[in-house]
Design an enzyme around this catalytic site. Structure first.
Site, PDB file in Angstrom:
ATOM      1  N   GLY A   3       0.826  -1.202   0.000  1.00 49.19           N
ATOM      2  CA  GLY A   3       0.000   0.000   0.000  1.00 49.19           C
ATOM      3  C   GLY A   3       0.857   1.247   0.000  1.00 49.19           C
ATOM      4  O   GLY A   3       2.075   1.190  -0.078  1.00 49.19           O
ATOM      5  N   VAL A   6       3.352   5.719  -4.193  1.00 51.84           N
ATOM      6  CA  VAL A   6       4.766   5.894  -4.519  1.00 51.84           C
ATOM      7  C   VAL A   6       5.559   6.310  -3.281  1.00 51.84           C
ATOM      8  O   VAL A   6       5.138   7.171  -2.512  1.00 51.84           O
ATOM      9  CB  VAL A   6       4.936   6.965  -5.618  1.00 51.84           C
ATOM     10  CG1 VAL A   6       6.401   7.215  -5.927  1.00 51.84           C
ATOM     11  CG2 VAL A   6       4.198   6.547  -6.878  1.00 51.84           C
ATOM     12  N   THR A   7       6.728   5.706  -3.140  1.00 52.17           N
ATOM     13  CA  THR A   7       7.626   6.088  -2.061  1.00 52.17           C
ATOM     14  C   THR A   7       9.042   6.182  -2.616  1.00 52.17           C
ATOM     15  O   THR A   7       9.286   5.857  -3.763  1.00 52.17           O
ATOM     16  CB  THR A   7       7.547   5.101  -0.871  1.00 52.17           C
ATOM     17  OG1 THR A   7       8.205   5.682   0.251  1.00 52.17           O
ATOM     18  CG2 THR A   7       8.149   3.756  -1.210  1.00 52.17           C
ATOM     19  N   GLY A  71       5.244   1.278   5.708  1.00 47.13           N
ATOM     20  CA  GLY A  71       4.585   0.404   4.748  1.00 47.13           C
ATOM     21  C   GLY A  71       4.764  -1.014   5.216  1.00 47.13           C
ATOM     22  O   GLY A  71       5.851  -1.574   5.109  1.00 47.13           O
ATOM     23  N   CYS A 100       3.662   9.035  -1.154  1.00 46.76           N
ATOM     24  CA  CYS A 100       2.525   8.334  -0.546  1.00 46.76           C
ATOM     25  C   CYS A 100       1.182   8.805  -1.100  1.00 46.76           C
ATOM     26  O   CYS A 100       0.145   8.611  -0.465  1.00 46.76           O
ATOM     27  CB  CYS A 100       2.554   8.467   0.973  1.00 46.76           C
ATOM     28  SG  CYS A 100       4.104   7.879   1.695  1.00 46.76           S
TER      29      CYS A 100
END
Length: 158
Positions: A3, A6-7, A71, A100
């Site tokens: 979940g 984008v990080t 995460g 995120c």
């Protein structure tokens, strides 16, 4: 699968991926995430940083500046993935993504908040101590040589 959209992971972040059976701690998923957040909040406090939770997962300074991303993934109650605490990361990397998926929020770091260059290596002992306190467990350091052969280390690029 963890979940969070984008990080970014890169130099200057302290990444920790605890592998725990959360049943051993009598935790549900939300409580596990909350303990990870508290671990980071307590660690930040040691640097004079007033970190907190918001309605968004992670650890924040105020309501708009994210200092750590979380995460987690659990399979049969065993955790994987974990946390990314920004220590002295180059924050310009975040200009290339919407971290995120939160377009109206910013990213910060321990170094930015303290106006000092504080590396992940400097933060690690405090994060370990905070983790130990949050989970009420002794941390036992191990060396890669204790768990991986030289060939296994070479196979994964160590």
């Amino acid at each position: 699968m963890r979940g969070g959209q984008v990080t970014f992971h890169g130099p200057g972040q302290l990444i920790a991926y605890p592998i725990l059976d959360i049943r051993d701690f009598e935790l549900n998923v939300r409580c596990y995430v909350s303990r990870l957040e508290q671990t980071i909040i307590d660690c930040c406090e040691e640097y004079g940083i007033d970190a907190n939770r918001t309605e968004n997962t992670g650890v924040w300074i105020g309501q708009d500046d994210k200092i750590a991303a979380l995460g987690v993934q659990l399979q049969r109650y065993v955790s994987s993935h974990g946390i990314a605490l920004n220590c002295n990361v180059d924050l310009s990397w975040y200009d290339h993504i919407v971290p995120c998926g939160l377009a109206d929020k910013r990213v910060t770091s321990i170094s930015h908040q303290t106006n000092k260059n504080i590396s992940p290596e400097q933060v690690m002992p405090q994060l370990i101590e905070s983790f130990k306190e949050s989970f009420s467990k002794e941390i036992i350091p191990i060396e890669l040589d204790d768990v991986l052969t030289k060939q296994e280390q070479a196979d994964i690029g160590l």
